[in-house]
Design an enzyme around this catalytic site. Structure first.
Site, PDB file in Angstrom:
ATOM      1  N   SER A  77      34.428  -7.043  44.067  1.00 30.35           N
ATOM      2  CA  SER A  77      33.651  -7.866  43.127  1.00 30.35           C
ATOM      3  C   SER A  77      32.160  -7.605  43.247  1.00 30.35           C
ATOM      4  O   SER A  77      31.636  -7.373  44.352  1.00 30.35           O
ATOM      5  CB  SER A  77      33.928  -9.341  43.426  1.00 30.35           C
TER       6      SER A  77
ATOM      7  N   GLU B  67      30.142  -9.795  43.278  1.00 29.62           N
ATOM      8  CA  GLU B  67      29.638 -10.862  44.157  1.00 29.62           C
ATOM      9  C   GLU B  67      29.310 -10.315  45.548  1.00 29.62           C
ATOM     10  O   GLU B  67      28.557 -10.936  46.296  1.00 29.62           O
ATOM     11  CB  GLU B  67      30.662 -11.992  44.265  1.00 29.62           C
TER      12      GLU B  67
ATOM     13  N   TYR C  42      33.382 -16.583  49.089  1.00 34.56           N
ATOM     14  CA  TYR C  42      34.147 -15.675  48.218  1.00 34.56           C
ATOM     15  C   TYR C  42      33.632 -14.242  48.364  1.00 34.56           C
ATOM     16  O   TYR C  42      34.414 -13.302  48.567  1.00 34.56           O
ATOM     17  CB  TYR C  42      34.028 -16.143  46.752  1.00 34.56           C
TER      18      TYR C  42
END
Ligand code: F7E
Length: 292
Positions: free
Chosen positions: A88, A90, A112
Site C-alpha cells: 500500500s 500508506e 495499518y
C-alpha cells in the site's frame, strides 16, 4: 452443486480465516492454485489505530501464514505458484520524496501502514530466500461504486445521493486538505494480474500520477449532482487521525514500461461514476421509505 474441478466453473468460494494457519495451508494444498492474490486485510487506516493488534494479526502475520503455505505447497508439488502481495502507498506515509517510486524510502504513519510494510518486506524475503515468484503491487487509493461506505470517496458519494434525494442533510468529514492519488479499482486490478504474468517477479507502484484533495473530490462529486459542497459539508474532529498522511502521489512509470499499464479512468470520471451509482441507490432507498 458444481464440481470445482470442472474447468467451466470459474469461481468457487472456500471458507477460511486469516488467523488460522492450518486452514490456509490446507486450502492452498487442496486447490494447488497457479496464482495467489493476498488482498486480505483490515484495510481501514483510522480503525487500525483503535485495533492495532487485530490489524497486525491479519495484515502482517496473515501474510506470513499465506507465504509459508505457498512455499510448502510449492516444495511438495514441485509446481510454481505465483504470489501477489497487496502492498500500500500508506507505507510511504510521511513521504520522503514526491512523487513516490519503488525506490522511495518508507515511513508508515499508522498501525495499518506498519503491518503492510512488514508484509511487503516478508514477500521480498520469500522471493530472495526461496525463489518464489512473488510480486508486490504498491497500490495507491483505488475506488469504485463497490467501495466500503466508511472510506472517504464513497462516504462522499453516498451523501451526495442521499442529500439529493432529501434523505440526508449534512455530511461530516475530517481532514479535507489531505491529498490522494485516486484511481479506479478496475484499472488497478488489471495491473495486479499483469504483474503476475511477467517472467520475473518484482515490485511496482500502481498509481495515476495525479493528486487531488478530499475537498477537490467533494467539489467533483457534489457538482456531478448539481450541488455545491459548501452548503452541506461540515468538519467533525472525530474523523481526524492521530497521525495523518498529508499527501500521496505515485509514479507508475515502471509498470508502464514493463507491462504497458496505463490507468484509463480519471478522478473526475470516477467521481461521476460513483455519484451516478449512489444517486440510483438513494432513489431506491427513498422509494422504499415512501412505501413503508
Ligand atoms: O481516507 C481523509 C483521511 O479512509 C483518505 C485504504 O484503502 O487507501 C486507503 O486509505 C483521506 C485521509 O483512505 C474523512 O484522513 C477526511 O487522509 O478513504 P480513506 P486512506 O486512509 O487513504 C490506502 C492506499 C490503503 O491501502 C487503505 O487500505 O481522507 N478523510 N474525512 C476521511 N477519511 C475517512 N475515511 N472518513 C472521513 O470522514
Amino acid at each position: 452443486m458444481k464440481d470445482p474441478r470442472d474447468p467451466e466453473t470459474r469461481f468457487f468460494l472456500h471458507h477460511g480465516d486469516m488467523t488460522d494457519a492450518s486452514c490456509i495451508s490446507s486450502i492452498v494444498s487442496k486447490i494447488s492454485p497457479d496464482e495467489v492474490y493476498n488482498l486480505a486485510a483490515q484495510s481501514h487506516v483510522k480503525i487500525s489505530f483503535d485495533q492495532p493488534v487485530y490489524t497486525c494479526e491479519i495484515d502482517a502475520i496473515g501474510t506470513a501464514k499465506i507465504l509459508n503455505a505457498v512455499k510448502c505447497a510449492q516444495e511438495y508439488s514441485g509446481k510454481t505458484i505465483r504470489f501477489y502481495q497487496a502492498s500500500s502507498s500508506e507505507m510511504f506515509g510521511k513521504v520522503q520524496e514526491v512523487p513516490q517510486k519503488e525506490t522511495t524510502p518508507f515511513w508508515p504513519r499508522s498501525p495499518y501502514g506498519c503491518a503492510k510494510l512488514f508484509s511487503h518486506w516478508l514477500t521480498i524475503n520469500y522471493r530472495e530466500s526461496y525463489g518464489i515468484h512473488a510480486s508486490c503491487g504498491i497500490l495507491y487509493n483505488h475506488e469504485s461504486p463497490r467501495r466500503g461506505e466508511t472510506f472517504v470517496t464513497r462516504k462522499i458519494t453516498r451523501a451526495v445521493g442521499r442529500i439529493k434525494m432529501g434523505i440526508q442533510k449534512k455530511l461530516y468529514l475530517g481532514n479535507m486538505d489531505a491529498l490522494r492519488d485516486w484511481g479506479f479499482a478496475g484499472d488497478f486490478v488489471e495491473a495486479m494480474w499483469l504483474m503476475l504474468q511477467q517472467d520475473e517477479p518484482s515490485d511496482y507502484v500502481i498509481a495515476t500520477g495525479r493528486m487531488v484533495s478530499v475537498r477537490d473530490f467533494c467539489e467533483m462529486a457534489f457538482s456531478a449532482a448539481g450541488l455545491d459542497y459548501r452548503d452541506f459539508v461540515e468538519i467533525d474532529p472525530r474523523y481526524f487521525r492521530p497521525a495523518e498522511v498529508d499527501q500521496l502521489l505515485g509514479d507508475p512509470s515502471k509498470a508502464k514500461k514493463k507491462f504497458g499499464w496505463d490507468p484509463k479512468v480519471s478522478v473526475e470520471q470516477l467521481a461521476k461514476m460513483m455519484v451516478e451509482h449512489d444517486l440510483d441507490l438513494a432513489y431506491r432507498e427513498k422509494t422504499l421509505q415512501d412505501i413503508v
